[in-house]
Motif scaffolding. Structure first.
Motif, mmCIF file in Angstrom:
data_model
loop_
_atom_site.group_PDB
_atom_site.id
_atom_site.type_symbol
_atom_site.label_atom_id
_atom_site.label_comp_id
_atom_site.label_asym_id
_atom_site.label_seq_id
_atom_site.Cartn_x
_atom_site.Cartn_y
_atom_site.Cartn_z
ATOM 1 N N TRP A 37 40.988 61.473 72.173
ATOM 2 C CA TRP A 37 41.824 61.210 71.001
ATOM 3 C C TRP A 37 43.297 61.292 71.391
ATOM 4 C CZ3 TRP A 37 39.568 58.819 67.262
ATOM 5 C CH2 TRP A 37 38.227 59.083 66.937
ATOM 6 N N GLN B 294 41.363 57.150 57.483
ATOM 7 C CA GLN B 294 42.098 57.776 56.375
ATOM 8 C C GLN B 294 43.610 57.539 56.375
ATOM 9 O OE1 GLN B 294 39.213 59.905 57.702
ATOM 10 N NE2 GLN B 294 38.420 58.496 56.164
ATOM 11 N N THR C 18 43.729 60.548 64.912
ATOM 12 C CA THR C 18 42.277 60.662 64.706
ATOM 13 C C THR C 18 41.934 60.290 63.274
ATOM 14 O OG1 THR C 18 42.340 62.475 66.299
ATOM 15 C CG2 THR C 18 40.312 62.192 65.037
ATOM 16 N N SER C 19 42.713 60.832 62.338
ATOM 17 C CA SER C 19 42.487 60.539 60.920
ATOM 18 C C SER C 19 42.619 59.039 60.643
ATOM 19 C CB SER C 19 43.506 61.350 60.113
ATOM 20 O OG SER C 19 43.454 61.051 58.757
ATOM 21 N N LEU D 245 39.619 57.104 62.133
ATOM 22 C CA LEU D 245 38.385 57.314 61.356
ATOM 23 C C LEU D 245 38.474 56.649 59.988
ATOM 24 C CD1 LEU D 245 37.633 61.030 62.280
ATOM 25 C CD2 LEU D 245 36.501 58.982 63.153
ATOM 26 N N LEU E 143 35.433 74.921 56.290
ATOM 27 C CA LEU E 143 36.822 74.708 55.885
ATOM 28 C C LEU E 143 36.954 74.855 54.369
ATOM 29 C CD1 LEU E 143 37.513 71.651 58.229
ATOM 30 C CD2 LEU E 143 38.409 73.953 58.547
ATOM 31 N N LEU F 218 41.745 68.506 52.890
ATOM 32 C CA LEU F 218 40.497 68.497 53.673
ATOM 33 C C LEU F 218 39.755 67.180 53.508
ATOM 34 C CD1 LEU F 218 39.019 72.061 53.237
ATOM 35 C CD2 LEU F 218 40.216 71.100 55.207
ATOM 36 N N GLN F 219 39.822 66.601 52.297
ATOM 37 C CA GLN F 219 39.158 65.316 52.074
ATOM 38 C C GLN F 219 39.762 64.252 52.999
ATOM 39 O OE1 GLN F 219 37.894 64.233 47.853
ATOM 40 N NE2 GLN F 219 39.480 62.732 48.207
ATOM 41 N N VAL F 220 41.080 64.308 53.162
ATOM 42 C CA VAL F 220 41.769 63.282 53.947
ATOM 43 C C VAL F 220 41.708 63.576 55.456
ATOM 44 C CG1 VAL F 220 44.010 62.187 54.380
ATOM 45 C CG2 VAL F 220 43.279 62.631 52.032
ATOM 46 N N TYR F 221 41.857 64.853 55.826
ATOM 47 C CA TYR F 221 41.930 65.158 57.261
ATOM 48 C C TYR F 221 40.655 65.823 57.809
ATOM 49 C CZ TYR F 221 46.800 64.010 56.612
ATOM 50 O OH TYR F 221 47.939 63.337 56.305
ATOM 51 N N GLY F 222 39.684 66.123 56.940
ATOM 52 C CA GLY F 222 38.503 66.884 57.385
ATOM 53 C C GLY F 222 37.674 66.175 58.441
ATOM 54 N N SER F 223 37.482 64.871 58.305
ATOM 55 C CA SER F 223 36.629 64.219 59.301
ATOM 56 C C SER F 223 37.347 64.182 60.648
ATOM 57 C CB SER F 223 36.219 62.819 58.838
ATOM 58 O OG SER F 223 37.335 61.990 58.732
ATOM 59 N N ALA F 224 38.682 64.108 60.629
ATOM 60 C CA ALA F 224 39.420 64.174 61.891
ATOM 61 C C ALA F 224 39.248 65.548 62.527
ATOM 62 C CB ALA F 224 40.898 63.869 61.651
ATOM 63 N N LEU F 225 39.332 66.606 61.732
ATOM 64 C CA LEU F 225 39.155 67.954 62.293
ATOM 65 C C LEU F 225 37.765 68.100 62.900
ATOM 66 C CD1 LEU F 225 40.959 70.109 59.578
ATOM 67 C CD2 LEU F 225 41.839 69.354 61.809
ATOM 68 N N HIS F 226 36.759 67.575 62.220
ATOM 69 C CA HIS F 226 35.393 67.639 62.727
ATOM 70 C C HIS F 226 35.302 66.980 64.107
ATOM 71 C CE1 HIS F 226 30.834 66.941 61.762
ATOM 72 N NE2 HIS F 226 31.026 67.533 62.889
ATOM 73 N N GLU F 227 35.859 65.776 64.196
ATOM 74 C CA GLU F 227 35.815 65.050 65.473
ATOM 75 C C GLU F 227 36.596 65.781 66.568
ATOM 76 O OE1 GLU F 227 33.233 62.724 65.776
ATOM 77 O OE2 GLU F 227 34.696 62.192 67.319
ATOM 78 N N LEU F 228 37.754 66.332 66.218
ATOM 79 C CA LEU F 228 38.577 67.006 67.219
ATOM 80 C C LEU F 228 37.898 68.283 67.710
ATOM 81 C CD1 LEU F 228 42.057 66.318 65.622
ATOM 82 C CD2 LEU F 228 41.252 65.477 67.846
ATOM 83 N N ILE F 229 37.244 69.019 66.819
ATOM 84 C CA ILE F 229 36.487 70.203 67.249
ATOM 85 C C ILE F 229 35.357 69.779 68.176
ATOM 86 C CG2 ILE F 229 34.900 72.006 66.419
ATOM 87 C CD1 ILE F 229 36.722 72.233 63.904
ATOM 88 N N ILE G 171 34.369 62.004 53.457
ATOM 89 C CA ILE G 171 33.893 63.247 54.055
ATOM 90 C C ILE G 171 32.598 63.697 53.397
ATOM 91 C CG2 ILE G 171 35.064 64.874 52.482
ATOM 92 C CD1 ILE G 171 36.027 66.334 55.036
ATOM 93 N N VAL H 205 30.404 71.956 59.683
ATOM 94 C CA VAL H 205 31.787 72.154 60.135
ATOM 95 C C VAL H 205 32.742 72.067 58.935
ATOM 96 C CG1 VAL H 205 33.655 71.311 61.600
ATOM 97 C CG2 VAL H 205 31.286 71.162 62.402
ATOM 98 N N PHE I 103 46.385 70.524 65.299
ATOM 99 C CA PHE I 103 45.117 71.075 65.787
ATOM 100 C C PHE I 103 45.334 71.594 67.200
ATOM 101 C CE2 PHE I 103 41.412 70.319 68.493
ATOM 102 C CZ PHE I 103 40.394 70.940 67.790
#
Lengths: 150, 150, 150, 150, 150, 150, 150, 150, 150, 150
Positions: free
Chosen positions: B25, B46, B40-41, B44, B92, A96-107, B82, B88, B125
């Motif tokens: 994206w 990562q 995306t990751s 941003l 998670l 989540l630390q590595v991919y969490g900000s990407a998930l936030h943006e994609l949502i 993060i 959001v 995703f």
């Protein structure tokens, strides 16, 4: 009698009895007619069980009355439920630390201003066979909830 | 020039330019020939991008040279990547708080003593259509790594 | 019965019995046919032991049945496993504070984007004789794991 | 001018210039006639460099005068020197979490009451070839220091 | 039986018995043929005692066998050894907060790059008579250890 | 202009200028007619200097007017004054961790209920020659203050 | 340009301009055709504004283009959004400390296993006249969401 | 006997007995002639009960004498009263994170410099029927207290 | 027997017995011939009592021998002495948060470089009658101690 | 322009200008017709000033327009208002650590269930002459507020 202590210690007794009886989590899930992940989570203490469910599990595992009673106490879902520094768990957090900000943006792009629910949520666990080494496969499914504008 | 600052601020410029240009994206992922989540990751901050990838993204988004240079600095994957208190992201983490001990037990039962890798790892995703409200679907796939006994 | 408590307290009983019996860690390692470091780590609670291994150690050390049972509970590898403020342990952490960023850079240069595994990992411990005072020599060996690009 | 900022930012400029010039850490180590690990650690900011050493490195890398001056400021060895949540670094810490109590016990058994020095200490870094995947090999050597009894 | 608990609680029994018997720390130090500070530190739990020393102290203080056994467990030197918020202790820490950076600079100027050892270290405690109010006098002596250059 | 920033950054300029001019802390102490430790502590920012003292130091070191003005701002004695994770400083704290409870007990036995002042306090720094390696010697002297009973 | 910084600093400029212009939050809410609480929250940075809304607010308050652009950046809802130690805010948290466990129990009794949503959520603010001193009245309304059983 | 432990554990016994007896919080509130929220909060341990009230509740729930005695100990209102990481509770805190700065501003505009009291405070809990899913409705009412100017 | 536990739990027994006997803190203060605040603080565990004082209090309150013995253990003045999140206590801390920097400046202006002692310190507690609602009045008196210049 | 930064930095400019002009806090208090403590607290940033008050202070101290504007921003009363590790401030906190539980009990006995307000609160500062050394005298007066029972 602390409910936090009791549900968590009942969970440890479940693990111990399950290994002694040679039962699998899937067999316990079948007995409760629930999924594998929900059942494991419930028996470890994070989902509610009613008296009948507690009784059924207690019977299969040969638990005593105290442990059965403890299994139907309210679930423990706060930080006591998990040790984030334990290596298996840590890697889940690190992902989540590595991919969490990407998930936030994609949502945000796909659904708009809101969240992926952790309540109207389900999770599956599978072994994914792979010649280079089998993999753990988790499918997370959570309802999108838009922020209310008022 | 701090690489931490630069990759993260370059990521913010990517988001800003992407919205100004009306790109998605997925379009950026197609340009890089990588998956949606990885791209995306990476943009941003990562995942590593080489100079050519940074150039290609910079061209599409109309970034200036400094931003392009910053995009190929080493990735930022520590806690600066993060904000865990953002709603959001928090959900998670909370899902891991609730289901994490079950995942630990299930990995132990199915695979033995070891972990699900966060390095040999991929994540997808998707939108899952649902008449009661669409859902966010994430598929996590990580290689099982057994603890070495020596 | 808390497994965390039990494996750790079983570890303390091992240390106590080992000193009372005049046994060395090497003798225990020989009995288990494992290396010195793995054996010590396992008996202190950080590696799994099966029932047979627990029995063998229990017999050598004269442990009672409860301690033997506790030795085959799941390992304890979270932050409860160690006190980082204890002076011996602190210096190991401090060495990482001083040399860790160099190791990160050297891994990145030599191997590329990835990590040194702490799972497919082994560690040896030796006395290095030196006329200016003997030295502790540790050899760390961990598989390089590249980040998956997807 | 903050020495903490300056040595660390000088370190980032070293990394940047080194990659632009296509130099390796080993080439820089050869120029300073120091080991690979010490040199990398020094250029990132954790060991002292005198004016002559700073000059020599600055010349090789084409650094400006400010960066050269910053390279001979006192070293930065506190917690600012490293981000323990960064994945490469985290695994090094986790290995201590898992094996640290064993190391403590083994030092106590073999050497008596005391510590492994982090000051009279050296560290080497190597690639260990392995058909199942190459490995990172680190050799730690620290003088044993007995607690003084007075 | 937790050694941490036991050495610290044995220390509290020592204090209690010492006051009941009307003994001074100096008398206990004389019995052990050690200095005042080392002896007090050892009996409170921060230095190792062998079985003979534990026996001797136990005899003088009339401790029971459990307390005597606990006195020869490994010392407790981590953060459990002290409460830094206790007012006497706090002032010692505050003095380091105020004068610590000066000590760092003075060591660097006088000795070079290195530390004052806390292992090859001794400490004395004295009353300094003063007409304006007696003073506590502490003498700290620690070997200078230069950082190894390699 | 932040006084915290300014006194601390003025301190860094003092260190820089002092090394450039080849002056010692003792020479600066002689100029101020204060002790070595107090002077170093004051010039790094932890003791007040009046305008005349600031002027005198500024003259010796060739500081500009801003730095001189900053030197007479109120002292900075909170946690910003020191980095407790820096290795030299850490060992001073660790010595208190190991010997602090003994000092507390010895003060209580010798002086009664009260503290060793960190305000009516002085500290000296010396090199102690020793064939096995020179030592750092610190003498702490603080007035005993009894708790008021009312 | 940091979005976190910008939305929060844009919020401070809104407050400043609003006081200079003598406008009320209600007037701004009327202009946006949103409720009082949502509008205030949005202008301080915690809800999204589209370009048109940002333009309208900017016009009323006489903000410059940068501030207007910053107002339509993504909202800031993590811990940077609030200082929990500020006295007004603290009392809101303290009320949850005192009454939170009661609310948890009442939700469990009345609705079953689930939560009160903070996303499908609205909040109103009113003055409640009272002869003993007027009162602040807040009405919280959040959808009940049951935990999914799967 | 720790009052903190006792009031909180008495609260857990109340919950257990209430469910066994099939009583509702409203029935307990009616017996005490207090509101629903105050009564629940008091029985969980956050409000004082006098001996007569404790007796009345004990009679209804069939509690033993120890539990009745514990119910009239002083209330527990510190951080032990609640687990902020528990999901129901977390969302209440998150709502303050998102809307708290708006509430602060609205109080400042409407009432002036001061706070909403958490002492002269009351709270109601209701189910709000809604065709899209019922809602939890909380009404907070706290006296405005102006800062004293002196 | 932990002195920390014992003095604090003895304090709780004092409160319990005092209420059962219908005694006031003032009556206990009169018996000890000490002030109201010192006596309350001592009986709760923060000041030393000699055996005679402990006996006198024990007699008045009908405490058993263990509690009387515990009352003459060393005082507990570290962070265990208080829960800063408890609402009564929190407001005392908050007053320091709001007025503390003013007190610091006023001490510096009026007395010079130094502190207000918390050791040579006394505190009184009074009810201040006021038609708008009675007030709590505390008078703090602490000796000014100048920093020693050396 | 951050209001937190500005009010606090304006406070530092006030201190600087006040010392340059040779004014006392009492003279500034007289100009504002407020008490010494309130005035100092307001000028350091913890109480609101209206434009006229800011103007008056700015005139006396010769502040520029920016500083005057900053003085009438909302007050800063969160944790940024104070450094609790600074020695003068620490002792005020420590006095609460030692005497706080006594104050809590005395308020409960004398006034009942409630708090001493930190809002309807005033504080005075005085020098108390004493032949053994002058003392700092603080008088705290806060309205008692009973918890509402509903």
């Amino acid at each position: 009698m602390s409910p936090i202590h009791d549900r968590l210690s009942a969970g440890r007794e479940v693990v111990f009895a399950k290994e002694a009886k040679g039962l699998s989590w899937q067999q316990l899930a079948d007995a409760l007619e629930r999924s594998l992940v929900w059942t494991t989570s419930a028996l470890l203490g994070q989902q509610p069980l009613d008296a009948e469910q507690a009784q059924k599990v207690g019977g299969l595992l040969g638990l005593d009355d105290d442990a059965v009673a403890a299994l139907s106490l309210p679930p423990v879902r706060g930080e006591a439920a998990i040790d984030p520094t334990e290596p298996v768990t840590y890697r889940l957090h690190e992902a989540l630390q590595v991919y969490g900000s990407a998930l936030h943006e994609l949502i945000r792009e796909e659904f708009g201003d809101g969240i992926m629910s952790a309540i109207d949520f389900e999770l599956s666990f599978d072994r994914e066979e792979d010649p280079k080494g089998d993999r753990v496969k988790l499918v997370w499914s959570g309802k999108f909830l838009p922020y209310k504008v008022f």
